[in-house]
Design a protein around this motif. Structure first.
Motif, PDB file in Angstrom:
ATOM      1  N   THR A  18       0.833  -1.204   0.000  1.00  0.00           N
ATOM      2  CA  THR A  18       0.000   0.000   0.000  1.00  0.00           C
ATOM      3  C   THR A  18       0.868   1.254   0.000  1.00  0.00           C
ATOM      4  OG1 THR A  18      -1.781  -1.133   1.194  1.00  0.00           O
ATOM      5  CG2 THR A  18      -1.767   1.277   1.276  1.00  0.00           C
ATOM      6  N   ALA A  19       1.909   1.247   0.834  1.00  0.00           N
ATOM      7  CA  ALA A  19       2.819   2.401   0.882  1.00  0.00           C
ATOM      8  C   ALA A  19       3.493   2.630  -0.464  1.00  0.00           C
ATOM      9  CB  ALA A  19       3.866   2.191   1.971  1.00  0.00           C
ATOM     10  N   LEU A  20       3.899   1.558  -1.128  1.00  0.00           N
ATOM     11  CA  LEU A  20       4.554   1.692  -2.434  1.00  0.00           C
ATOM     12  C   LEU A  20       3.571   2.168  -3.495  1.00  0.00           C
ATOM     13  CD1 LEU A  20       6.725  -1.570  -2.399  1.00  0.00           C
ATOM     14  CD2 LEU A  20       7.530   0.778  -2.109  1.00  0.00           C
ATOM     15  N   ARG A  21       2.354   1.628  -3.461  1.00  0.00           N
ATOM     16  CA  ARG A  21       1.376   1.939  -4.505  1.00  0.00           C
ATOM     17  C   ARG A  21       0.974   3.407  -4.496  1.00  0.00           C
ATOM     18  NH1 ARG A  21      -1.710  -1.841  -3.367  1.00  0.00           N
ATOM     19  NH2 ARG A  21      -3.172  -0.753  -1.992  1.00  0.00           N
ATOM     20  N   GLY A  25       4.283   7.866  -8.027  1.00  0.00           N
ATOM     21  CA  GLY A  25       4.758   9.064  -8.722  1.00  0.00           C
ATOM     22  C   GLY A  25       6.031   9.611  -8.124  1.00  0.00           C
ATOM     23  N   ALA A  26       6.024   9.796  -6.795  1.00  0.00           N
ATOM     24  CA  ALA A  26       7.213  10.334  -6.124  1.00  0.00           C
ATOM     25  C   ALA A  26       8.392   9.381  -6.260  1.00  0.00           C
ATOM     26  CB  ALA A  26       6.906  10.578  -4.646  1.00  0.00           C
ATOM     27  N   MET A  27       8.116   8.085  -6.166  1.00  0.00           N
ATOM     28  CA  MET A  27       9.200   7.111  -6.275  1.00  0.00           C
ATOM     29  C   MET A  27       9.769   7.075  -7.696  1.00  0.00           C
ATOM     30  SD  MET A  27       7.578   4.038  -3.992  1.00  0.00           S
ATOM     31  CE  MET A  27       8.802   2.868  -4.551  1.00  0.00           C
ATOM     32  N   ALA A  28       8.891   7.227  -8.691  1.00  0.00           N
ATOM     33  CA  ALA A  28       9.376   7.237 -10.079  1.00  0.00           C
ATOM     34  C   ALA A  28      10.293   8.435 -10.317  1.00  0.00           C
ATOM     35  CB  ALA A  28       8.194   7.267 -11.044  1.00  0.00           C
ATOM     36  N   GLY A  29       9.840   9.624  -9.872  1.00  0.00           N
ATOM     37  CA  GLY A  29      10.665  10.819 -10.026  1.00  0.00           C
ATOM     38  C   GLY A  29      11.970  10.708  -9.252  1.00  0.00           C
ATOM     39  N   GLY A  30      11.870  10.209  -8.008  1.00  0.00           N
ATOM     40  CA  GLY A  30      13.074  10.051  -7.201  1.00  0.00           C
ATOM     41  C   GLY A  30      14.028   9.022  -7.785  1.00  0.00           C
ATOM     42  N   THR A  31      13.457   7.947  -8.352  1.00  0.00           N
ATOM     43  CA  THR A  31      14.306   6.919  -8.961  1.00  0.00           C
ATOM     44  C   THR A  31      15.065   7.464 -10.161  1.00  0.00           C
ATOM     45  OG1 THR A  31      12.791   5.160  -8.230  1.00  0.00           O
ATOM     46  CG2 THR A  31      14.309   4.631 -10.025  1.00  0.00           C
ATOM     47  N   GLN A  91      12.434  12.058   0.448  1.00  0.00           N
ATOM     48  CA  GLN A  91      12.252  12.289   1.875  1.00  0.00           C
ATOM     49  C   GLN A  91      10.909  12.932   2.186  1.00  0.00           C
ATOM     50  OE1 GLN A  91      15.657  14.287   3.551  1.00  0.00           O
ATOM     51  NE2 GLN A  91      17.006  12.536   3.214  1.00  0.00           N
ATOM     52  N   LYS A  92      10.418  13.758   1.280  1.00  0.00           N
ATOM     53  CA  LYS A  92       9.076  14.312   1.461  1.00  0.00           C
ATOM     54  C   LYS A  92       8.037  13.201   1.400  1.00  0.00           C
ATOM     55  CE  LYS A  92       5.696  17.545  -0.478  1.00  0.00           C
ATOM     56  NZ  LYS A  92       5.404  18.515  -1.560  1.00  0.00           N
ATOM     57  N   ALA A  93       8.170  12.300   0.434  1.00  0.00           N
ATOM     58  CA  ALA A  93       7.239  11.173   0.328  1.00  0.00           C
ATOM     59  C   ALA A  93       7.354  10.266   1.544  1.00  0.00           C
ATOM     60  CB  ALA A  93       7.518  10.385  -0.958  1.00  0.00           C
ATOM     61  N   ASN A  94       8.573  10.034   2.011  1.00  0.00           N
ATOM     62  CA  ASN A  94       8.800   9.200   3.191  1.00  0.00           C
ATOM     63  C   ASN A  94       8.114   9.799   4.418  1.00  0.00           C
ATOM     64  OD1 ASN A  94       9.852   7.812   5.406  1.00  0.00           O
ATOM     65  ND2 ASN A  94      11.867   7.590   4.511  1.00  0.00           N
ATOM     66  N   THR A  95       8.344  11.088   4.641  1.00  0.00           N
ATOM     67  CA  THR A  95       7.759  11.760   5.808  1.00  0.00           C
ATOM     68  C   THR A  95       6.241  11.780   5.735  1.00  0.00           C
ATOM     69  OG1 THR A  95       9.718  13.180   5.961  1.00  0.00           O
ATOM     70  CG2 THR A  95       7.750  13.896   7.142  1.00  0.00           C
ATOM     71  N   THR A  96       5.707  12.048   4.551  1.00  0.00           N
ATOM     72  CA  THR A  96       4.253  12.080   4.379  1.00  0.00           C
ATOM     73  C   THR A  96       3.643  10.709   4.619  1.00  0.00           C
ATOM     74  OG1 THR A  96       4.479  13.847   2.737  1.00  0.00           O
ATOM     75  CG2 THR A  96       2.390  12.657   2.775  1.00  0.00           C
ATOM     76  N   GLU A  97       4.280   9.672   4.101  1.00  0.00           N
ATOM     77  CA  GLU A  97       3.765   8.314   4.284  1.00  0.00           C
ATOM     78  C   GLU A  97       3.811   7.905   5.746  1.00  0.00           C
ATOM     79  OE1 GLU A  97       1.925   4.850   3.128  1.00  0.00           O
ATOM     80  OE2 GLU A  97       2.270   6.704   1.998  1.00  0.00           O
ATOM     81  N   ALA A  98       4.891   8.251   6.450  1.00  0.00           N
ATOM     82  CA  ALA A  98       4.973   7.944   7.880  1.00  0.00           C
ATOM     83  C   ALA A  98       3.861   8.643   8.647  1.00  0.00           C
ATOM     84  CB  ALA A  98       6.336   8.369   8.422  1.00  0.00           C
ATOM     85  N   HIS A  99       3.569   9.879   8.269  1.00  0.00           N
ATOM     86  CA  HIS A  99       2.484  10.621   8.918  1.00  0.00           C
ATOM     87  C   HIS A  99       1.140   9.936   8.684  1.00  0.00           C
ATOM     88  CE1 HIS A  99       0.089  13.945  10.405  1.00  0.00           C
ATOM     89  NE2 HIS A  99      -0.564  13.976   9.270  1.00  0.00           N
ATOM     90  N   ARG A 100       0.908   9.450   7.476  1.00  0.00           N
ATOM     91  CA  ARG A 100      -0.352   8.754   7.192  1.00  0.00           C
ATOM     92  C   ARG A 100      -0.540   7.541   8.089  1.00  0.00           C
ATOM     93  NH1 ARG A 100       0.718   8.810   0.736  1.00  0.00           N
ATOM     94  NH2 ARG A 100      -0.270  10.813   0.212  1.00  0.00           N
ATOM     95  N   ALA A 136       7.603   3.423   6.540  1.00  0.00           N
ATOM     96  CA  ALA A 136       7.622   4.392   5.444  1.00  0.00           C
ATOM     97  C   ALA A 136       8.978   4.464   4.762  1.00  0.00           C
ATOM     98  CB  ALA A 136       7.232   5.781   5.968  1.00  0.00           C
ATOM     99  N   ASP A 137      10.021   3.964   5.405  1.00  0.00           N
ATOM    100  CA  ASP A 137      11.352   3.967   4.779  1.00  0.00           C
ATOM    101  C   ASP A 137      11.378   3.185   3.477  1.00  0.00           C
ATOM    102  OD1 ASP A 137      12.498   5.580   6.664  1.00  0.00           O
ATOM    103  OD2 ASP A 137      13.383   3.951   7.835  1.00  0.00           O
ATOM    104  N   ILE A 138      10.421   2.264   3.298  1.00  0.00           N
ATOM    105  CA  ILE A 138      10.383   1.467   2.072  1.00  0.00           C
ATOM    106  C   ILE A 138      10.221   2.364   0.850  1.00  0.00           C
ATOM    107  CG2 ILE A 138       7.878   1.095   2.028  1.00  0.00           C
ATOM    108  CD1 ILE A 138      10.565  -1.548   1.278  1.00  0.00           C
TER     109      ILE A 138
END
Length: 567
Positions: A18-21, A25-31, A91-100, A136-138
């Motif tokens: 779920t976290a990856l899905r 978008g953020a992971m694609a750009g970051g990758t 890191q923005k995506a990581n922090t946001t996901e951890a907050h969720r 969220a580190d994933i």
């Protein structure tokens, strides 16, 4: 079709998916950006080798050298910018996901009726913080893993073009390193999961100690309690040392294996150059790549460890998020101004308890046994699901089981005798939502005016966690003020004045009766002042209502009542 409530609980792997899905978008750009960074890092020694090779030619020129230096500048700029913006995105995506996930775990913790979790509040707090962060580190781990693969692939291709044996050495060495480290990472995952569980138990023990510290001091039980915490804390410390040893062994093994591979590439390239099978420029490139490849190999080899840690944390979150529901709340809403009807309720010490509080009435219940008062407050506060007791509790004729938890809490507020005080200000404790229009009236009715006047900041006076800088009576009055400021249709107060003096108690009783005039109010108390302020008093003895009248009539006619409430 299987309903959501009967579906098989999802494991931690589903939480990770779920976290990856939702961060694709953020992971694609970051990758892409981190891939550019790693490719640029790897391209630097390749470009350096080409420059060295070019300068050794007879047809070299200043223009070609300038172009080469310009290419190096482009590579360096690409490396700098891609790292900066790539890490910002991840890191923005990581922090946001951890907050969720923190919000979701906290929401489950705030739904005691709908969720049955065999975890203490301290453990849930640890899950909502540390485990949410590690899960969220994933989001950051996967792009870093892919970008590291890009660097290794670029290095292998470049070395393979120079000499096939060098490219194969990098590929075979990388596979061997990952195979060895994957075995070690499994132990890290299991050890980390056990450590998180023990730390959470220690945190829960601390929360219990803080809550009960004063009573423990009262009967001398604090030393035994501290000893119990010391034992739990020692177990957590020993497990933390074990995890540190495993992590240290893993890091050492990864560093050693990476160094061996880099040395092997360097020595092989030197031997090939000595044999004349590669030129000087290719040797410089190979030596440079052997150094630069250490970083992506280090990242690449650390990723399995972080994946296992994320998996372990996700499994702990699944304990809370996928716990089977105790009951399925309804969706109905009671009408405003509804009455409260307790119809033959049997729970704990309550034995077919029956009474009704009409809309707008002020009723007091005088319990002869404190346990019965606590059981009644728990049922009315919906801390006990409707199916867990016999009989029914109705708001406006509708059973609590037919109503949503949110609707019940909106219309019916039960203020416990040990209401929690939060770190913040007096104002934020009285009106947490900032929407109440009756804060001044609530402060005056609860006799909190002296606390407000005592401090220059007034209602903005800072309150420490659990009201540590307030006396017992001040905390109780602050809790009462919060209940009154909520201005709900039905208000239930459980022993709201046990920590205040008799004079203040008398004033509070009059003020509450005046402020709540026309609103339904039920007070569970043995306070003569509050009993006298009520329209009628119900005597709760041995789990049932045994008498009903005004306070003064009961004092005159009921000797047992007189002994129970007279002070």
């Amino acid at each position: 079709m299987t309903s959501p409530d009967t579906q098989r609980p999802r494991p931690g792997s589903d939480i990770l998916r779920t976290a990856l899905r939702r961060n694709v978008g953020a992971m694609a750009g970051g990758t892409v950006l981190m891939g550019l960074y790693q490719a640029g890092e790897t391209a630097f020694p390749i470009a350096l080798g080409l420059i060295v090779e070019h300068t050794m030619r007879d047809d070299r020129s200043l223009a070609s050298l300038a172009v080469s230096i310009g290419a190096l500048a482009v590579i360096i700029t690409t490396v700098s910018l891609s790292w900066r913006f790539g890490m910002r995105i991840l890191q923005k995506a990581n922090t946001t996901e951890a907050h969720r996930w923190r919000v979701k775990v906290a929401a489950c913790g705030l739904q005691p009726v709908a969720r049955d979790v065999d975890l203490k509040s301290g453990e849930i707090l640890t899950i909502a913080t540390e485990d949410a962060d590690q899960t969220a580190d994933i989001v950051e781990v996967v792009p870093m893993l892919i970008s590291s693969m890009v660097a290794v692939a670029v290095a292998a291709v470049a070395l393979g073009l120079a000499d096939l044996r060098l490219g194969l050495l990098v590929i075979v060495g990388t596979v061997a390193i990952l195979s060895i480290l994957s075995v070690l990472s499994r132990r890290i995952g299991s050890s980390t999961q056990e450590q998180q569980a023990r730390v959470a138990r220690a945190g829960a023990k601390v929360a219990d100690l803080i809550t009960g510290l004063r009573p423990l001091h009262g009967f001398g039980g604090n030393h035994a309690a501290f000893g119990s915490y010391r034992e739990v804390s020692t177990e957590a410390k020993q497990q933390a040392v074990t995890v540190a040893k495993v992590n240290g062994g893993y890091a050492g093994a990864a560093l050693a294996l990476n160094a061996v591979l880099a040395a092997a590439v360097t020595l092989t390239a030197g031997w090939l150059a000595f044999e004349g099978q590669i030129n000087i420029g290719e040797l410089v490139m190979a030596v440079g790549l052997a150094q630069f490849i250490m970083e992506p190999l280090k990242l690449f080899s650390e990723m399995p460890k972080y994946v296992m840690m994320a998996r372990a944390s996700a499994e702990r979150m699944a304990l809370v998020l996928t716990a089977p529901p105790l009951a399925t709340p309804g969706s109905g809403r009671p009408e405003a101004g509804a009455d409260l009807d307790v119809d033959y309720v049997r729970h704990g010490t309550l034995r077919k308890l029956k009474f009704q509080v009409a809309a707008g009435e002020f009723v007091a219940i005088a319990p002869y046994q404190p346990r019965a008062a606590a059981d009644l407050a728990a049922v009315l506060a919906v801390r006990v699901p409707p199916h867990a007791y016999e009989g029914a509790v109705r708001l406006g004729g509708r059973d609590l089981g037919e109503l949503s938890v949110e609707a019940v809490r909106e219309h019916l507020l039960v203020n416990p005798y040990d209401g929690e005080i939060f770190a913040g200000t007096l104002r934020s404790n009285i009106d947490p939502s900032g929407t109440s229009e009756t804060v001044p009236e609530a402060v005056e009715a609860s006799m909190l005016t002296d606390v407000v006047a005592l401090h220059r900041e007034g209602l903005d006076y800072g309150v420490r966690d659990r009201g540590a800088n307030l006396s017992g009576g001040q905390r109780q009055r602050l809790s009462l003020a919060r209940a009154l400021a909520a201005d709900t249709d039905i208000l239930v107060l459980h022993d709201p004045t046990t920590a205040v003096d008799a004079v203040t108690e008398q004033l509070i009783a009059r003020n509450v009766a005046k402020l709540r005039r026309g609103r339904t109010t039920l007070v569970i108390t043995s306070s003569p002042a509050l009993l006298d302020a009520a329209d009628r008093v119900l005597v709760l003895d041995d789990g049932v209502i045994t008498a009903e009248d005004t306070h003064r009539n009961l004092l005159a006619t009921d000797e047992a009542y007189c002994r129970a409430v007279a002070r």
